[in-house]
Design a protein around this motif. Structure first.
Motif, PDB file in Angstrom:
ATOM      1  N   GLN A  66      -3.833  51.690  69.384  1.00  0.00           N
ATOM      2  CA  GLN A  66      -2.974  52.522  68.459  1.00  0.00           C
ATOM      3  C   GLN A  66      -3.502  52.009  66.989  1.00  0.00           C
TER       4      GLN A  66
ATOM      5  N   LYS B  64      -6.165  54.209  66.126  1.00  0.00           N
ATOM      6  CA  LYS B  64      -6.100  55.645  65.922  1.00  0.00           C
ATOM      7  C   LYS B  64      -5.228  55.738  64.571  1.00  0.00           C
TER       8      LYS B  64
ATOM      9  N   PRO C 251       3.854  51.485  76.120  1.00  0.00           N
ATOM     10  CA  PRO C 251       3.045  52.133  75.520  1.00  0.00           C
ATOM     11  C   PRO C 251       3.100  52.998  74.150  1.00  0.00           C
ATOM     12  N   ASN C 252       2.009  53.010  73.232  1.00  0.00           N
ATOM     13  CA  ASN C 252       2.193  53.788  72.179  1.00  0.00           C
ATOM     14  C   ASN C 252       3.299  53.683  71.169  1.00  0.00           C
ATOM     15  N   ASN C 253       4.136  52.377  71.262  1.00  0.00           N
ATOM     16  CA  ASN C 253       5.462  52.416  70.550  1.00  0.00           C
ATOM     17  C   ASN C 253       5.108  52.257  68.986  1.00  0.00           C
TER      18      ASN C 253
ATOM     19  N   ILE D 255       2.631  54.087  67.585  1.00  0.00           N
ATOM     20  CA  ILE D 255       2.736  55.476  67.274  1.00  0.00           C
ATOM     21  C   ILE D 255       3.674  56.352  66.849  1.00  0.00           C
ATOM     22  N   LYS D 256       4.655  55.733  67.832  1.00  0.00           N
ATOM     23  CA  LYS D 256       6.027  56.495  68.147  1.00  0.00           C
ATOM     24  C   LYS D 256       6.706  56.359  66.721  1.00  0.00           C
TER      25      LYS D 256
END
Length: 719
Positions: A41, A44, A261-263, A265-266
Motif C-alpha cells: 500500500q 502504491k 487489507p488495503n485500509n 488506501i481506503k
C-alpha cells in the motif's frame, strides 16, 4: 466518499505508524505477510505522488524474541531450570532494530522502493537546530521518492525502563508519530492498530461500539479503555492521547486496523474506515447526536411505551398522522419537487424519477391508507389459541410486536409513510434508511409523522438515518434490532443478508410473469397484459416477461398482444422462439427487471413449459395465468412456487393495500415468517401466557394433563 472524510482530497504528505501488535505475531516473531501487505500500500501511495513517512514500533519485541531464542540454544538443561532473568530492554532494542530494518529494506527493495532509517530520541527534539535539520533531511529524502522510516532509538534512550516515564516531548512511538506529523507538516496521520479503531469500551465487550468520528467534548469522559498493547508500551489510551494532540494542532488522524487489507488506501480514498480525529469534528457531529445503537435502544423503549397504550389511543395516533400528512401537503410537495429536480439534473433514469415523485393525489391516498389501517381490528394482544393444560391451568398464545425493525429502502418516499404507519399499528419501534435521492422528501415526511406522536410515546419511536455509513453498525445490533427488511436492488438485499445475524425479510428482483394460455379470452388477456405492464411500470409487481402459448402465434393472438403493447409505447424484447416470428430486438437475458415501459416476450409449448420458465428465470414474486380452462388454471396455481399466483387478474393486485392489509412494508419472497405483501400481521410474532392457581410440576406426578382446546370469544384476554 464519506462527507467527514472529504479533507483527504487535499492530502499530499501522510505519516503512517505501525504498532507492535501489527508488526509482530502472537508468538513475537515478525508478521512478514501482514507487513508485506502494508508495504504494498505504501508503494502504491509513493508511486501516486504522496509523500509517505513511516513510523514503526516492534524493535524491542522482535529483539527480545530473538535473544530469548539464542539464550535458550546456548543454555544447558540445568540453566533452564533456574529462574529466568528478564532481558535488558535496551539490548533487545539494539538487536531488534537491526533485524527490523533488514526486513523492511528487503520488502521495499522487492517493490523497487528506496527506504531510509532515522533513529531519534526525546532529547533530540529539545534542540531547535536538530529539528530544522530533520525537516530538511526528510524533505530531501521525499524529493528522491525515498520513504523515511522513524523509530525511537530505545537502545540509547535515557527514559526509565520499562517505559513508565510519560513525561517529555514524546513518550512512545504513537506520540512520536504525532510529533513528527506536526513537525514535518503532514496532512494526515494514520495510526495502525490491531483493532478497527476506537471503541466506546474494550473491543472484546460486545456492548462496545466503534466510534467513527471522535468528538472530544462527547467522548473524552465516556470511553473506557481496555488492556494495553499486547507487546508494546501503550495501547488505545496512548493512541487517543497522541491522536488528540495531533488533531487539535491541525493534523487529522485516523486510527484503523493494520490487519484489514488495503485500509491505508481506503482511508486516502475517503472511505469511513476506523476512527477520525479532526479539530473541526465537533462542528460536523453535534455533541448531543445519538449514534445508531442509542437510536435503536430509544426506538425499543418508545415501542414499549406504545404497546402500553390502549387500542383506542394507538388508533388516534394513526388518525393524527393522516391529518398531519394532509395538513402539510404543501411542505411535502416542496421538498419532493426539490428531490425530483435534483434527480433529473443528476441524470437518473425516468423509472427512478417516477418512483421518487409524489403528487398531491398520492399524499391524500397515503393519508386515507393510514386511516384504513387505524380502523382495522386491533392486532396486538389477540388470543390466537387457548388451551386448558390441566384443571385451573390455562395457556394462551397471543400476538405481540416483533420489537425493533430496520427498513432499508430505495427511491420511494411513499414507502416511508406506509412503513411508519404499519410500525405504529403493530406496536414496533422503527429505524429507517432511505435512498439519498429522496433525502429531503424522507426528512419532511419523518418530521411530519414523528410530530404527530404523543409525548407519552415520544418521537424516538421512529428513527431516520441519513448516512449509508451507519448501516454496517446497525446490522451488528442483533441484540436490539429484531428484523431487517431491505427494499431495493438484488445487490442491496444480498449485501445485507451477508452482513448480519439479524433475520432478514424481503425480496430483491420483481421479475413477474403473465402467461397467456391457448384457451385464454384474448380481449381479457389484452386488458390484463396492458395493466400489468403499464399501470405502474416501475413497481415491483409489474409484468416483466410475457409468456404466450405457441398456438397464439398461428392464430394471430401473439401479434395482437404485441400491437396493443406497442401502441402504449412499450419497448419489447424477444426470446429465442419469438425471433423471426415477430420483428423485435433480442433480449439479452430472461432474468431482468426493466422497471420501465419495457418487457420480454417468449413462446412456450404448454403450461408446464411456462411453469418451468418461471422457475428458471423468475424471482418468486408474482405470476399470472390467463385462461378459461379451469384445470389448466388450477395446475398453474398449484405448481408455481411464487409468493403470489393469480388467475385472470393483473399482477398489479399484489399489494398490501389492495389485499386489504392497509399498507405494506414490502413484498417478501422468503418462505419463513411472512410471504407476499407484508402488512401488520407480518410484523407480529407470538408469545405464551400461562395462568394457573399455584400448580407445580413435581416430576409431573401432581398434575393431570387435559390439553383441552377452549373456545375463544372475539380475542378476549380472559378465561
Amino acid at each position: 466518499m464519506d462527507p467527514t472524510r472529504a479533507f483527504v482530497k487535499n492530502v499530499k504528505r501522510v505519516v503512517v505508524k505501525v504498532g507492535t501488535a501489527v508488526v509482530t505475531r502472537d508468538d513475537g516473531r515478525l508478521a512478514v505477510g501482514r507487513l508485506g501487505a502494508i508495504f504494498e500500500q505504501l508503494e502504491k501511495l509513493n508511486s501516486r505522488g504522496f509523500d509517505v513517512i513511516l513510523v514503526t514500533s516492534g524493535a524491542v519485541g522482535a529483539g527480545r524474541q530473538r535473544l530469548k531464542y539464542r539464550k535458550m540454544i546456548n543454555s544447558s538443561f540445568a540453566d533452564l531450570q533456574k529462574p529466568q532473568v528478564e532481558l535488558d530492554g535496551k539490548a533487545c532494542a539494539a538487536v531488534g532494530q537491526n533485524g527490523l530494518m533488514a526486513l523492511y529494506d528487503t520488502l521495499f527493495s522487492q517493490l523497487d522502493v528506496t527506504s531510509s532509517q532515522l533513529l531519534v530520541t526525546d532529547n533530540d527534539f529539545k534542540n531547535a537546530d536538530f529539528r530544522a535539520q530533520l525537516s530538511r533531511t526528510v524533505d530531501s529524502l521525499l524529493d528522491l521518492r525515498s520513504i523515511p522510516i522513524f523509530n525511537e532509538n530505545d537502545a540509547i534512550s535515557t527514559r526509565r525502563a520499562p517505559y513508565e516515564d510519560s513525561s517529555g516531548i514524546f513518550w512512545d512511538n504513537d506520540s512520536l508519530a504525532a510529533l513528527l506529523a506536526m513537525e514535518l507538516k503532514a496532512d494526515l496521520l494514520v495510526l495502525l492498530s490491531d483493532v478497527d479503531g476506537l471503541y466506546s469500551g474494550p473491543p472484546s465487550d460486545p456492548r462496545s461500539k466503534l466510534i467513527h468520528t471522535y468528538v472530544k467534548q462527547k467522548h473524552q469522559k465516556a470511553i473506557s479503555f481496555g488492556d494495553k498493547s499486547r507487546m508494546g508500551r501503550g495501547g488505545m489510551d496512548a493512541k487517543v492521547k497522541a491522536a488528540s494532540n495531533a488533531a487539535y494542532s491541525g493534523t487529522p488522524v485516523v486510527i484503523a486496523s493494520g490487519y484489514v487489507p488495503n485500509n491505508i488506501i481506503k482511508v486516502l480514498n475517503g472511505e469511513r474506515v476506523g476512527t477520525l480525529f479532526h479539530k473541526d469534528a465537533h462542528m460536523w457531529i453535534p455533541v448531543t447526536e445519538i449514534g445508531p445503537h442509542e437510536m435503536a435502544v430509544s426506538a425499543r423503549e418508545a415501542s414499549r411505551r406504545l404497546q402500553a397504550l390502549t387500542s383506542e389511543e394507538r388508533k388516534k395516533i394513526l388518525l393524527d398522522v393522516a391529518s398531519a400528512l394532509e395538513a402539510n401537503e404543501q411542505f411535502i410537495m416542496l421538498e419532493n419537487d426539490a428531490d425530483v429536480e435534483t434527480a433529473r439534473d443528476a441524470g437518473y433514469d425516468e423509472a427512478l424519477v417516477a418512483r421518487l415523485a409524489l403528487k398531491p393525489s398520492k399524499i391524500r391516498a397515503l393519508a386515507e391508507s393510514v386511516r384504513r389501517l387505524a380502523e382495522m381490528e386491533e392486532p396486538i394482544g389477540q388470543v390466537l389459541k387457548r388451551t386448558e393444560l390441566a384443571e385451573g391451568l390455562v395457556l394462551e398464545k397471543k400476538s405481540c410486536p416483533l420489537g425493533v425493525l430496520l427498513i432499508v429502502f430505495e427511491s420511494r418516499p411513499d414507502a416511508l409513510v406506509q412503513i411508519a404507519s404499519l410500525a405504529i399499528r403493530s406496536g414496533n419501534g422503527l429505524l429507517l434508511k432511505g435512498g439519498k435521492e429522496a433525502k429531503r422528501s424522507n426528512a419532511i415526511l419523518h418530521k411530519v409523522i414523528t410530530s404527530a406522536l404523543p409525548e407519552t410515546v415520544g418521537p424516538k419511536l421512529i428513527g431516520l438515518l441519513t448516512s449509508r455509513e451507519d448501516i454496517p453498525d446497525l446490522l451488528k445490533l442483533d441484540d436490539v434490532i429484531d428484523l431487517v427488511i431491505p427494499r431495493g436492488s438484488n445487490k442491496l438485499v444480498s449485501q445485507i443478508k451477508n452482513s448480519t445475524k439479524i433475520p432478514v425479510l424481503g425480496h430483491s428482483d420483481g421479475i413477474c410473469h403473465v402467461y397467456v394460455d391457448k384457451d385464454a379470452n384474448l380481449e381479457m388477456a389484452k386488458k390484463i397484459v396492458l395493466d400489468a405492464k403499464t399501470d405502474y411500470p416501475a413497481a415491483c409487481n409489474a409484468m416483466e416477461t410475457l409468456l404466450v402459448h405457441k398456438d397464439l402465434l398461428a392464430s394471430g393472438g401473439l401479434q395482437e398482444l404485441v400491437k396493443e403493447l406497442e401502441q402504449e409505447s412499450v419497448t419489447l424484447f424477444s426470446g429465442p422462439r419469438v425471433n423471426g416470428a415477430v420483428n423485435l430486438s433480442k433480449a439479452n437475458t430472461f432474468h431482468y427487471e426493466y422497471n420501465s415501459k419495457a418487457c420480454t416476450i417468449e413462446i412456450v409449448n404448454n403450461v408446464d413449459e411456462a411453469i418451468e420458465h418461471i422457475h428458471s428465470y423468475g424471482s418468486s414474486h408474482t405470476e399470472c395465468i390467463v385462461t378459461d380452462n379451469h384445470d389448466v388454471a388450477e395446475h398453474f396455481l398449484n405448481r408455481v412456487d411464487s409468493a403470489a399466483v393469480f388467475h385472470n387478474a393483473s399482477t398489479r393486485f399484489c399489494d398490501g393495500a389492495r389485499f386489504g392489509l392497509g399498507a405494506e412494508v414490502g413484498i417478501s419472497t422468503s418462505k419463513i415468517h411472512a410471504r407476499g405483501p407484508v402488512g401488520v400481521e407480518g410484523l407480529l410474532t407470538t408469545r405464551w401466557v400461562l395462568r394457573g392457581k399455584g400448580q407445580v410440576v413435581e416430576g409431573d406426578k401432581g398434575v393431570v394433563y387435559t390439553h383441552r382446546d377452549l373456545l375463544m370469544s372475539n380475542g378476549s384476554n380472559g378465561y
